[in-house]
Design a protein around this motif. Structure first.
Motif, short mmCIF file in Angstrom:
data_model
loop_
_atom_site.label_atom_id
_atom_site.label_comp_id
_atom_site.label_asym_id
_atom_site.label_seq_id
_atom_site.Cartn_x
_atom_site.Cartn_y
_atom_site.Cartn_z
N PHE A 5 56.08 43.28 9.05
CA PHE A 5 56.48 44.63 9.48
C PHE A 5 55.79 45.67 8.60
N TRP A 6 55.85 45.46 7.29
CA TRP A 6 55.30 46.45 6.35
C TRP A 6 53.77 46.41 6.36
N HIS A 7 53.19 45.20 6.46
CA HIS A 7 51.73 45.13 6.50
C HIS A 7 51.19 45.88 7.72
N LYS A 9 52.62 48.40 9.23
CA LYS A 9 52.78 49.84 8.99
C LYS A 9 51.65 50.38 8.12
N TRP A 10 51.34 49.63 7.07
CA TRP A 10 50.26 50.11 6.17
C TRP A 10 48.91 50.04 6.87
N ASP A 11 48.65 48.97 7.63
CA ASP A 11 47.37 48.85 8.35
C ASP A 11 47.18 50.03 9.29
N PRO A 44 60.57 49.54 -8.03
CA PRO A 44 60.50 48.49 -7.02
C PRO A 44 60.06 49.07 -5.67
N LEU A 45 59.29 48.26 -4.92
CA LEU A 45 58.84 48.67 -3.59
C LEU A 45 58.19 50.06 -3.66
N CYS A 46 57.19 50.17 -4.53
CA CYS A 46 56.71 51.50 -4.94
C CYS A 46 55.79 52.17 -3.93
N GLY A 47 55.24 51.42 -2.97
CA GLY A 47 54.28 52.04 -2.07
C GLY A 47 53.15 52.66 -2.88
N CYS A 65 56.17 47.45 -8.19
CA CYS A 65 55.97 46.23 -7.39
C CYS A 65 55.84 46.64 -5.94
N GLU A 66 54.76 46.19 -5.30
CA GLU A 66 54.49 46.58 -3.92
C GLU A 66 53.84 45.40 -3.19
N LEU A 67 54.36 45.13 -2.02
CA LEU A 67 53.89 44.00 -1.21
C LEU A 67 52.46 44.16 -0.71
N ASN A 68 52.12 45.38 -0.31
CA ASN A 68 50.90 45.58 0.47
C ASN A 68 49.72 45.99 -0.41
N GLY A 104 52.62 42.12 -4.53
CA GLY A 104 53.18 40.88 -4.01
C GLY A 104 54.66 41.07 -3.75
N ASP A 105 55.32 39.97 -3.46
CA ASP A 105 56.73 39.99 -3.06
C ASP A 105 57.63 40.18 -4.28
N ILE A 106 58.54 41.12 -4.22
CA ILE A 106 59.45 41.35 -5.35
C ILE A 106 60.29 40.10 -5.63
N PHE A 107 60.51 39.28 -4.61
CA PHE A 107 61.36 38.10 -4.82
C PHE A 107 60.66 37.01 -5.63
N ASP A 122 64.69 53.76 -7.85
CA ASP A 122 64.72 53.18 -6.50
C ASP A 122 64.84 54.30 -5.49
N ARG A 123 63.70 54.64 -4.89
CA ARG A 123 63.68 55.60 -3.79
C ARG A 123 63.05 54.89 -2.59
N ALA A 124 63.82 54.83 -1.50
CA ALA A 124 63.36 54.17 -0.27
C ALA A 124 63.06 52.69 -0.48
N ALA A 125 63.80 52.07 -1.42
CA ALA A 125 63.66 50.62 -1.63
C ALA A 125 64.92 49.92 -1.13
C1 LIG Z 1 60.04 52.60 2.72
S1 LIG Z 1 58.67 52.14 1.75
C2 LIG Z 1 59.00 53.06 0.26
C3 LIG Z 1 57.83 53.19 -0.65
C4 LIG Z 1 58.07 54.07 -1.89
N1 LIG Z 1 59.25 53.67 -2.62
C5 LIG Z 1 58.14 55.53 -1.53
O1 LIG Z 1 59.11 56.19 -1.87
O2 LIG Z 1 57.16 56.03 -0.91
C6 LIG Z 1 59.05 50.48 1.31
C7 LIG Z 1 57.88 49.76 0.64
O3 LIG Z 1 58.31 48.47 0.23
C8 LIG Z 1 57.24 47.57 0.40
N2 LIG Z 1 57.87 46.23 0.48
C9 LIG Z 1 58.53 45.70 1.53
N3 LIG Z 1 58.98 44.47 1.25
C10 LIG Z 1 58.59 44.19 -0.02
C11 LIG Z 1 58.73 43.07 -0.87
N4 LIG Z 1 59.36 41.94 -0.46
N5 LIG Z 1 58.21 43.12 -2.12
C12 LIG Z 1 57.56 44.24 -2.54
N6 LIG Z 1 57.39 45.35 -1.77
C13 LIG Z 1 57.88 45.32 -0.52
C14 LIG Z 1 56.57 48.03 1.67
O4 LIG Z 1 55.24 47.59 1.80
C15 LIG Z 1 56.69 49.55 1.55
O5 LIG Z 1 55.53 50.10 0.93
#
Ligand SMILES: C[S@@+](CC[C@H](N)C(=O)[O-])C[C@H]1O[C@@H](n2cnc3c(N)ncnc32)[C@H](O)[C@@H]1O
Length: 219
Positions: A5-7, A9-11, A44-47, A65-68, A104-107, A122-125
């Motif tokens: 889903f997230w890949h 969105k970023w693509d 976390p999930l920093c985008g 930490c960011e997946l994409n 990579g994956d936060i998990f 944690d904003r939007a995480a």
């Molecule tokens: C809603 S965005 C928020 C990004 C950022 N916090 C911001 O405020 O712009 C969520 C982000 O989490 C990343 N993400 C989703 N699942 C993840 C995971 N399992 N591990 C790390 N990052 C992940 C997504 O790629 C996406 O960039």
């Protein structure tokens, strides 16, 4: 919420969550954490959030930490930061003097990488996870950050039946019921933000609030 889903969105660069300026709530409430300027902050999930630049400019070491991978590359390119890349276990580690991002994956992130962390943002995480995955994420966040770390958590709440997430609605009841085992919780603000969010207005969502919490990881 699957990684694909997230890949996707970023693509497609469908990244409506990304703000073109530093989040005003971070600017307003971060001082309440009363951190040393050089404290390391986990995002976390920093985008490619500019909030990381704000934290670095305050003097903090930032650890994201960011997946994409594209998100991470765009962060460094768009901020004209020369980056070194290495591999640590299942993550690529992008590193500059003050901002390090584990891609990579936060998990699969190892708490051993974060022993110097004293704070988090944690904003939007948390609100990026559907309810069935949210607690697992919150538990992983709690596992990763050392005891006594303090952080800001920003949530949105709205009638979930009126709109599909993400962002998903996270109520104050959910926060209190699910985070209190691991965190001291203090709600710093709760504001009506409906008029500032055209997507919610367009979909006729009846109300929308944004809350800011100070969380302290219990020992
Ligand atoms: C809603 S965005 C928020 C990004 C950022 N916090 C911001 O405020 O712009 C969520 C982000 O989490 C990343 N993400 C989703 N699942 C993840 C995971 N399992 N591990 C790390 N990052 C992940 C997504 O790629 C996406 O960039």
């Amino acid at each position: 919420m699957q990684p694909s889903f997230w890949h996707e969105k970023w693509d497609a660069q469908q990244i409506g969550f990304h703000l073109s300026a530093v989040n005003p709530l971070l600017v307003k409430y971060w001082p309440q954490l009363e951190l040393d300027a050089n404290a390391q902050v986990f995002v976390p999930l920093c985008g490619k959030s500019l909030d990381m630049c704000f934290l670095a400019e305050l003097g903090h070491d930032v650890l994201g930490c960011e997946l994409n991978e594209l998100a991470v590359q765009q962060f460094y390119q768009e901020n004209s930061l020369k980056v070194a890349v290495s591999t640590i276990a299942q993550h690529q580690r992008f590193h500059t003097e003050q901002v390090t991002i584990y891609q990579g994956d936060i998990f699969s992130l190892d708490a051993a990488e974060m022993t110097a962390t004293m704070a988090f943002y944690d904003r939007a995480a948390l609100i990026a996870w559907p309810e069935e995955m949210r607690l697992a994420y919150a538990n992983q966040l709690a596992n990763l950050i050392p005891a006594n770390s303090v952080g800001l958590l920003i949530t949105l709440d709205y009638p979930q039946a009126e709109l599909n997430g993400p962002p998903f609605a996270v109520s104050d009841d959910w926060v209190q019921a699910n985070l209190a085992d691991d965190f001291e919780i203090e709600r710093l603000a709760c504001e009506d933000v409906l008029s500032e969010n055209p997507r919610f207005v367009k979909k006729q969502v009846s109300w929308l609030t944004e809350s800011v919490y100070k969380l302290t990881r219990k020992s």
